[in-house]
Design an enzyme around this catalytic site. Structure first.
Site, PDB file in Angstrom:
ATOM      1  N   LYS A 214       6.740  10.618   4.619  1.00 52.83           N
ATOM      2  CA  LYS A 214       7.067  12.303   5.246  1.00 52.83           C
ATOM      3  C   LYS A 214       8.354  12.334   5.038  1.00 52.83           C
ATOM      4  CE  LYS A 214       5.043  15.847   8.341  1.00 52.83           C
ATOM      5  NZ  LYS A 214       3.775  16.176   9.197  1.00 52.83           N
ATOM      6  N   GLU A 220      11.467   0.963   9.106  1.00 49.91           N
ATOM      7  CA  GLU A 220      10.545  -0.055   8.352  1.00 49.91           C
ATOM      8  C   GLU A 220      10.874   0.552   7.046  1.00 49.91           C
ATOM      9  OE1 GLU A 220       9.752   1.840  10.936  1.00 49.91           O
ATOM     10  OE2 GLU A 220       8.593   0.281  12.265  1.00 49.91           O
ATOM     11  N   GLY A 275       1.327  13.314   9.018  1.00 44.58           N
ATOM     12  CA  GLY A 275       1.126  11.878   8.516  1.00 44.58           C
ATOM     13  C   GLY A 275      -0.180  10.902   8.472  1.00 44.58           C
ATOM     14  N   ARG A 276      -0.519  10.999   8.911  1.00 49.69           N
ATOM     15  CA  ARG A 276      -2.227  10.296   9.412  1.00 49.69           C
ATOM     16  C   ARG A 276      -3.018  11.671   8.983  1.00 49.69           C
ATOM     17  NH1 ARG A 276      -0.112  12.088  14.292  1.00 49.69           N
ATOM     18  NH2 ARG A 276      -1.584  13.109  16.009  1.00 49.69           N
ATOM     19  N   GLU A 361      -3.820   7.758  17.388  1.00 45.16           N
ATOM     20  CA  GLU A 361      -1.812   8.673  17.110  1.00 45.16           C
ATOM     21  C   GLU A 361      -2.475   9.812  17.777  1.00 45.16           C
ATOM     22  OE1 GLU A 361       0.638   8.818  14.188  1.00 45.16           O
ATOM     23  OE2 GLU A 361       1.367   7.411  14.902  1.00 45.16           O
ATOM     24  N   HIS A 392     -20.721 -12.794  13.957  1.00 43.38           N
ATOM     25  CA  HIS A 392     -20.627 -14.245  14.048  1.00 43.38           C
ATOM     26  C   HIS A 392     -19.112 -13.899  15.303  1.00 43.38           C
ATOM     27  CE1 HIS A 392     -23.759 -15.533  11.614  1.00 43.38           C
ATOM     28  NE2 HIS A 392     -23.174 -14.176  10.820  1.00 43.38           N
ATOM     29  N   LYS A 512      11.467   3.411  19.019  1.00 47.36           N
ATOM     30  CA  LYS A 512      11.558   3.721  18.399  1.00 47.36           C
ATOM     31  C   LYS A 512      13.167   3.547  18.130  1.00 47.36           C
ATOM     32  CE  LYS A 512       8.873   5.520  14.842  1.00 47.36           C
ATOM     33  NZ  LYS A 512       8.898   6.799  13.604  1.00 47.36           N
TER      34      LYS A 512
HETATM   35  O1  F6P Z   1       5.373   6.370  13.962  1.00 45.28           O
HETATM   36  C1  F6P Z   1       4.851   7.099  13.339  1.00 45.28           C
HETATM   37  C2  F6P Z   1       4.856   8.215  12.604  1.00 45.28           C
HETATM   38  O2  F6P Z   1       5.780   8.760  12.504  1.00 45.28           O
HETATM   39  C3  F6P Z   1       3.307   8.335  11.932  1.00 45.28           C
HETATM   40  O3  F6P Z   1       3.310   9.458  12.640  1.00 45.28           O
HETATM   41  C4  F6P Z   1       4.290   8.273  10.261  1.00 45.28           C
HETATM   42  O4  F6P Z   1       2.527   8.421   9.682  1.00 45.28           O
HETATM   43  C5  F6P Z   1       4.506   6.978  10.461  1.00 45.28           C
HETATM   44  O5  F6P Z   1       5.187   6.706  11.311  1.00 45.28           O
HETATM   45  C6  F6P Z   1       5.708   7.042   8.854  1.00 45.28           C
HETATM   46  O6  F6P Z   1       6.673   8.410   8.786  1.00 45.28           O
HETATM   47  P1  F6P Z   1       6.915   8.356   7.635  1.00 45.28           P
HETATM   48  O7  F6P Z   1       6.181   9.349   6.697  1.00 45.28           O
HETATM   49  O8  F6P Z   1       7.397   9.594   7.960  1.00 45.28           O
HETATM   50  O9  F6P Z   1       7.345   7.948   7.137  1.00 45.28           O
END
Ligand code: F6P
Length: 548
Positions: A214, A220, A275-276, A361, A392, A512
């Site tokens: 987003k 990452e 995002g979620r 979240e 199990h 972060k």
């Molecule tokens: O670290 C949390 C977050 O901001 C989430 O809310 C989001 O889904 C994820 O990181 C990834 O963010 P982006 O889509 O901006 O890379």
């Protein structure tokens, strides 16, 4: 101090209806589900509701005829009706980020009007859907070619959090409907192992990377995307290949261009999609390529059916409202700390992981919309595994442990893969578990089976463990859409009661920032001055000793 744009409301625990629920809890707490079922032979038919292809049986909850009406009074007192309206009409209910919350616009049919800052967003949503469809068709038909002219056979989604969990969950859930001659992989972790294992058997000439972010600033994702470019160009030898092998999904065209992806190969979405809550936006491009545009449209139809139900159904028949209020009931009155989500369908194996971000979240917050510390619990911890595997493993604790764990059981009347009579076995386990959890087995019953007195206490099942049962005909894209929207709106219902912002995520920031600052401390050959606490300094030194 600036006032929050949401009207201040009395503190939750000082509301008369809250006090009434506390008194009611004292009455309900000692009653066993055995008693409740014995007193009302119709309970299992009465406490049910149905919508958007989903049947909810909430009769095996620790509630009496008074409980739901009281919880609904609580919802009314908290302004749930108005807040639902506010969300659907594009008000900036994400107050801390000053944003509208309109994932519901992503599934609004053409012709619906939803305004954000005076502009109708529905035409833009459909324009992006059409752009996605044209692209998905090209890829599925082998018309979108790699740099050397080979058709694309591998789709690799790179993203994390909402840009990964939704796509991977949906791919796994709908794998039955997926294009089987294509391979789908998902890379999220900055741990290089994730990249290495996901790509080790792929031919770069036939691989398309979908970079989902987003913000397009997530460490990452940018690290993995950068490495993907290296991996691809090492094999293909020409920077021009990026055009054939990379597309981006983002709200941030500037950063996409900076990364080197032509914005013509970008699919957009908007800051009013969290995002979620984004798996049905362009973030779902991998899902659309996997199941085809028609399947994706069906998914959206399922979401929309549940949206309309949530928006219009009376609270006493409203699935997300009922589930949200029951979560409040257990969290705040029974002091339950967790909720288990137990899908009896192997295809839903990533559904609990997906729900963990959606629920925790969203509602893992400790201040109200007005910035005041809450004096009550907010989101429970969500966890789970598919049945029957969980039986199990951790079900022992749910049946006989000291903690109360409300569970959601999710199952289907029909299987997609008929293997002998295994579906009947699966569903027999499903029904048996909710029965055992509710009714248990008394000491007398255990002894009557011939168990020795000394062993009997170990074999007693107290029962009275609450469950929701969610059933649907079979797992289809449409049903998956309804199921996800059910949880999205249940989460919102909970957030409204708790008076928190379910749509921000400030709690992920600190870690972060610290990690970004620490990277050079791990990498610089000359040891930098370490100014952390003694534990962190020592750990960094140990790492450096091993690596440098
Ligand atoms: O670290 C949390 C977050 O901001 C989430 O809310 C989001 O889904 C994820 O990181 C990834 O963010 P982006 O889509 O901006 O890379």
């Amino acid at each position: 101090m600036n006032k929050s744009p949401i009207e201040q409301r009395p503190s939750l625990t000082s509301m008369p209806i809250w006090k009434a629920l506390e008194v009611h809890y004292e009455k309900v707490q000692p009653i066993h589900l055995r008693q409740l079922f014995a007193d009302d032979p119709k309970r299992g038919e009465k406490y049910t509701a149905e919508a958007a292809g989903l049947y909810l049986d909430y009769s095996k909850n620790r509630i009496t005829d008074e409980t739901i009406p009281l919880l609904i009074q609580l919802a009314e007192a908290c302004g749930l009706r108005q807040r639902i309206h506010a969300m659907f009409s594009g008000e900036k209910i994400n107050t801390t980020e000053q944003r509208a919350v309109l994932h519901t616009a992503l599934r609004a049919p053409k012709g619906k009007k939803i305004l954000v800052d005076g502009a109708d967003v529905v035409p833009e949503v459909h324009a992006v859907l059409e752009q996605m469809e044209a692209f998905a068709h090209k890829v599925r038909r082998g018309e979108w070619r790699g740099y050397t002219g080979k058709p694309i056979r591998n789709i690799v989604n790179i993203g994390i959090g909402g840009s990964d969990l939704g796509p991977v969950m949906a791919y796994e859930a709908l794998r039955f409907y997926s294009q089987r001659n294509m391979t789908f992989r998902f890379i999220s972790n900055v741990d290089g192992t994730d990249f290495a294992e996901a790509t080790r058997d792929l031919n770069p000439e036939e691989t398309l990377f979908i970079i989902c972010s987003k913000t397009f600033t997530t460490l990452e994702t940018l690290a993995n995307a950068g490495y993907a470019r290296t991996w691809c160009l090492n094999a293909l030898g020409d920077a021009k290949a990026v055009r054939n092998h990379f597309v981006a999904i983002s709200t941030n065209a500037k950063e996409v261009a900076k990364f080197g992806i032509d914005t013509e190969n970008m699919f957009g979405f908007w800051d009013w999609v969290g995002g979620r809550y984004s798996m049905d936006s362009a973030i779902g491009l991998s899902t659309m390529i996997a199941i085809g545009p028609k399947g994706f449209r069906d998914l959206l139809k399922g979401f929309y059916a549940m949206d309309e139900h949530f928006r219009t159904a009376p609270f006493e028949k409203n699935l997300p409202v009922l589930m949200g209020l029951l979560t409040v009931w257990y969290t705040n009155f029974f002091a339950a700390d967790t909720t288990a989500v137990l899908p009896y369908d192997q295809y839903l194996k990533r559904f609990p992981a997906y729900l963990q971000q959606l629920t925790m979240e969203s509602n893992g917050k400790h201040v109200t919309l007005d910035g005041v510390n809450v004096d009550y619990q907010t989101s429970p911890i969500y966890w789970g595994e598919p049945g029957t595997n969980g039986q199990h493993s951790f079900y022992q604790l749910i049946h006989q442990g000291t903690k109360l764990v409300p569970c959601d059981f999710i199952g289907f009347y029909k299987t997609l893969n008929s293997v002998g009579s295994q579906h009947a076995m699966l569903m027999a386990n499903f029904f048996a578990q909710t029965e055992a959890l509710a009714f248990g087995k008394t000491e007398e019953e255990v002894k009557a089976d011939g168990t020795a007195a000394w062993l009997a206490p170990h074999r007693v099942f107290e029962g009275n463990r609450p469950t929701n049962t969610i059933l649907a005909e079979k797992l289809t894209p449409k049903v998956l859409g309804s199921l996800i929207a059910l949880y999205e709106h249940s989460v919102y219902t909970q957030g409204v009661i708790w008076n928190i912002d379910s749509f921000d995520q400030w709690g992920v920031e600190l870690g972060k920032v610290l990690a970004k600052r620490m990277i050079p401390e791990l990498e610089n050959t000359n040891e930098p001055v370490l100014k952390h606490d003694s534990s962190t300094n020592t750990l960094i030194r140990k790492y450096r000793k091993s690596n440098l």
